[in-house]
Design a protein around this motif. Structure first.
Motif: not given
Length: 187
Positions: A66-68, A148-154
């Motif tokens: 993803g983007p992250l 395991g994070r994928r979203r940029l908001a993280a």
């Protein structure tokens, strides 16, 4: 510029879709340059097709993440001390003024600020943002991926962020589906 991803909802590679005769990725790259970016690199995507468009490509070190993963790749590829403008390749109407605004806000921010992100309609728009490049920041983003994070908001959990509230909605509008493309575009 983030060019990876499967483009499942679009049904074809978004970076290569032409709007007014120019590929979306080239339109975004041109807007980034006009907004103050000296070097523009495409992260991920079809390297040979992007290079044929005249873009420099950085292979995505985290494909499918993803983007992250794209941000982690961009931060790791840029030299420490650099400033990085992040943008998706599928902006419908890329705005050099928005890029310049984010870069200016980052330059004016205290050194402990990691990133500047626009807020549009009450929502952080992470895919269009400006970052200070630092090995510690890159490691923090990589740790999110490892978790395991994928979203940029993280990144809000590990980065000190300044939010800019007067970026126009059109500057962050992207094309996820064929109906998001401007009229007259081959859908």
């Amino acid at each position: 510029m983030l060019c990876g991803g499967a483009s499942r909802r679009m049904g074809r590679d978004k970076a290569l879709i032409e709007v007014d005769g120019t590929a979306l990725a080239v339109r975004v790259a041109d807007a980034l340059r006009a907004g103050g970016c000296h070097e523009v690199r495409a992260v991920g995507g079809d390297a040979s097709a992007l290079e044929a468009l005249g873009l420099e490509v950085v292979p995505d070190a985290h494909p499918g993440e993803g983007p992250l993963g794209g941000l982690a790749t961009a931060l790791a590829a840029a030299p420490p001390g650099a400033v990085l403008a992040l943008a998706p390749c599928d902006l419908v109407a890329p705005d050099p003024a928005a890029t310049a605004q984010l870069l200016g806000a980052l330059a004016a921010a205290p050194p402990e600020v990691d990133a500047v992100v626009p807020v549009v309609d009450g929502r952080d728009e992470w895919t269009l943002s400006a970052w200070r490049v630092d090995p510690a920041r890159a490691a923090a983003v990589a740790a999110l991926l490892a978790d395991g994070r994928r979203r940029l908001a993280a990144v809000a959990e590990v980065a000190q962020v300044v939010r800019v509230h007067d970026v126009e909605r059109g500057a962050v509008a992207d094309a996820d589906r064929p109906e998001d493309l401007p009229a007259g575009t081959d859908r």
